[in-house]
Scaffold this active site. Structure first.
Site, mmCIF file in Angstrom:
data_model
loop_
_atom_site.group_PDB
_atom_site.id
_atom_site.type_symbol
_atom_site.label_atom_id
_atom_site.label_comp_id
_atom_site.label_asym_id
_atom_site.label_seq_id
_atom_site.Cartn_x
_atom_site.Cartn_y
_atom_site.Cartn_z
ATOM 1 N N MET A 33 9.523 -1.006 8.554
ATOM 2 C CA MET A 33 8.867 0.305 8.569
ATOM 3 C C MET A 33 9.717 1.317 7.791
ATOM 4 S SD MET A 33 6.816 0.625 12.106
ATOM 5 C CE MET A 33 8.162 1.169 13.141
ATOM 6 N N GLY A 39 20.884 -3.381 9.107
ATOM 7 C CA GLY A 39 20.126 -4.406 9.840
ATOM 8 C C GLY A 39 19.019 -4.964 8.967
ATOM 9 N N HIS A 40 18.226 -4.048 8.360
ATOM 10 C CA HIS A 40 17.170 -4.494 7.446
ATOM 11 C C HIS A 40 17.774 -5.264 6.267
ATOM 12 C CE1 HIS A 40 15.305 -0.667 9.128
ATOM 13 N NE2 HIS A 40 14.413 -1.574 9.459
ATOM 14 N N GLY A 150 14.227 -9.542 12.951
ATOM 15 C CA GLY A 150 15.536 -9.307 13.560
ATOM 16 C C GLY A 150 15.551 -9.615 15.048
ATOM 17 N N GLN A 156 9.306 -8.841 20.065
ATOM 18 C CA GLN A 156 8.433 -8.791 18.890
ATOM 19 C C GLN A 156 8.430 -10.143 18.170
ATOM 20 O OE1 GLN A 156 8.175 -5.418 15.972
ATOM 21 N NE2 GLN A 156 9.663 -6.652 14.859
ATOM 22 N N VAL A 179 22.494 -6.542 13.718
ATOM 23 C CA VAL A 179 23.638 -5.891 13.063
ATOM 24 C C VAL A 179 23.972 -4.638 13.864
ATOM 25 C CG1 VAL A 179 24.453 -4.768 10.958
ATOM 26 C CG2 VAL A 179 22.983 -6.792 10.814
ATOM 27 N N SER A 189 16.483 2.538 13.081
ATOM 28 C CA SER A 189 16.026 3.756 12.402
ATOM 29 C C SER A 189 15.981 4.917 13.390
ATOM 30 C CB SER A 189 14.633 3.524 11.802
ATOM 31 O OG SER A 189 14.647 2.356 11.022
HETATM 32 P P1 AMP Z 1 11.600 -1.959 11.734
HETATM 33 O O1 AMP Z 1 11.732 -1.269 10.408
HETATM 34 O O2 AMP Z 1 12.277 -1.247 12.852
HETATM 35 O O3 AMP Z 1 10.181 -2.366 12.051
HETATM 36 O O4 AMP Z 1 12.396 -3.322 11.596
HETATM 37 C C1 AMP Z 1 12.077 -4.244 10.577
HETATM 38 C C2 AMP Z 1 12.799 -5.532 10.878
HETATM 39 O O5 AMP Z 1 14.209 -5.292 10.887
HETATM 40 C C3 AMP Z 1 12.439 -6.111 12.251
HETATM 41 O O6 AMP Z 1 12.325 -7.528 12.127
HETATM 42 C C4 AMP Z 1 13.624 -5.733 13.088
HETATM 43 O O7 AMP Z 1 13.855 -6.612 14.168
HETATM 44 C C5 AMP Z 1 14.755 -5.824 12.077
HETATM 45 N N1 AMP Z 1 15.907 -5.027 12.509
HETATM 46 C C6 AMP Z 1 15.905 -3.747 12.920
HETATM 47 N N2 AMP Z 1 17.144 -3.375 13.299
HETATM 48 C C7 AMP Z 1 17.941 -4.453 13.129
HETATM 49 C C8 AMP Z 1 19.335 -4.710 13.342
HETATM 50 N N3 AMP Z 1 20.163 -3.773 13.811
HETATM 51 N N4 AMP Z 1 19.798 -5.937 13.056
HETATM 52 C C9 AMP Z 1 18.978 -6.906 12.570
HETATM 53 N N5 AMP Z 1 17.653 -6.728 12.352
HETATM 54 C C10 AMP Z 1 17.149 -5.510 12.623
#
Ligand code: AMP
Length: 298
Positions: A33, A39-40, A150, A156, A179, A189
């Protein structure tokens, strides 16, 4: 790197990869998103390491936000995200508008009722239907060989895994470890919403997970004792308001009483001020293996 906003252009791009001399190449897909952080980027790096072509998406999916949630306020940093994707070697960035993804007349919804009824699903009704629906749409558009998610959003990943199995989607799911910042806070985020004081308090989520780990590593098998250790850490932080703190079977998300058979999952959601944070950790008893997990594990 190409940035594509239309489904048709993305499809044409993917068809080009499949039909030309690049036909045998593995395509990895990282849905996000936006408001990208390390992490991303670790998902993108894993996809780069495993696959020949990496497609990332940035789409703040309105259907996974509840009416009282932060859709309008959700951080949007597109130019920076695009730059980061380029630097990481993403081949194509898919960044559709809401109208592109949900044109007028749209009505189909994918639900995964069992896995989605507990934890986040209980507190955020409809959230996982929004997630499952958009992920299936993205998978149908991108047609990747591998999907990277992640561990931070463990439930999820379980919902998506179930949906992919139930609906026979051929992509493989790869789960990437969480991460963290140097003090243990899982990157998110939503951390951008925290004031300096709240940011300091937010380390209690990791503190609670570490407390559970310490209990299990010391040979204690009772989930209740590990839970008590987690609750203690959260209770000691005045800014923290837990939504849930649980120890569950990572395959079913049902609570476990003992952590002696295979890996369990400590999982929690805590409000720090008005910001809601989630985190989790696998608890592995001494001498046990994580064989109950079906995901590919790095
Ligand atoms: P989001 O943008 O929050 O929808 O996250 C996109 C992807 O990044 C999802 O698969 C999350 O699980 C992963 N993600 C978000 N934060 C982290 C993190 N700290 N470490 C690893 N993956 C992450």
């Amino acid at each position: 790197m190409r940035t594509l906003e239309q489904i048709l252009s993305l499809r044409t791009y993917v068809r080009g990869i499949r039909e030309t001399r690049q036909g045998g190449k593995l395509i990895g897909f990282v849905p996000t998103m936006g408001a990208l952080h390390e992490g991303h980027l670790s998902l993108i790096r894993k996809a780069k390491a495993d696959c020949d072509v990496v497609i990332a998406s940035i789409f703040v999916n309105p259907t996974q936000f509840g009416p009282k949630e932060d859709l309008a306020a959700y951080p949007r940093t597109f130019a920076r995200d695009q730059q980061l994707c380029m630097e990481e070697g993403v081949d194509a960035l898919f960044a559709p508008t809401v109208e592109e993804v949900y044109p007028s007349g749209f009505q189909t919804v994918v639900t995964v009722p069992e896995i989605a009824k507990t934890l986040e699903g209980e507190i955020r009704p409809g959230h996982f239907a929004g997630v499952a629906t958009v992920v299936l749409k993205l998978l149908n558009i991108v047609l990747p060989d591998r999907l990277y998610l992640g561990q931070k959003d463990f439930q999820q990943a379980l919902v998506v895994d179930r949906m992919m199995q139930d609906l026979n989607h051929p992509a493989e799911l790869s789960l990437v470890p969480t991460v963290r910042a140097a003090d243990g806070l899982a990157l998110s985020s939503r951390n951008a919403y925290l004031s300096a004081g709240e940011r300091r308090s937010a380390t209690v989520l990791y503190g609670a997970l570490q407390a559970a780990r310490a209990v299990v590593e010391a040979g204690e098998m009772s989930a209740e004792v590990a839970l008590e250790a987690m609750n203690q850490v959260i209770t000691n932080e005045p800014l923290a308001r837990p939504d849930y703190i649980c120890i569950v079977n990572p395959a079913t998300l049902n609570p476990v009483e003992r952590v002696d058979e295979a890996a369990s999952l400590a999982v929690l959601a805590v409000r720090i001020g008005t910001t809601r944070l989630i985190d989790n950790a696998i608890l592995i008893p001494p001498g046990s293996a994580t064989t109950r997990l079906r995901f590919m594990w790095p």
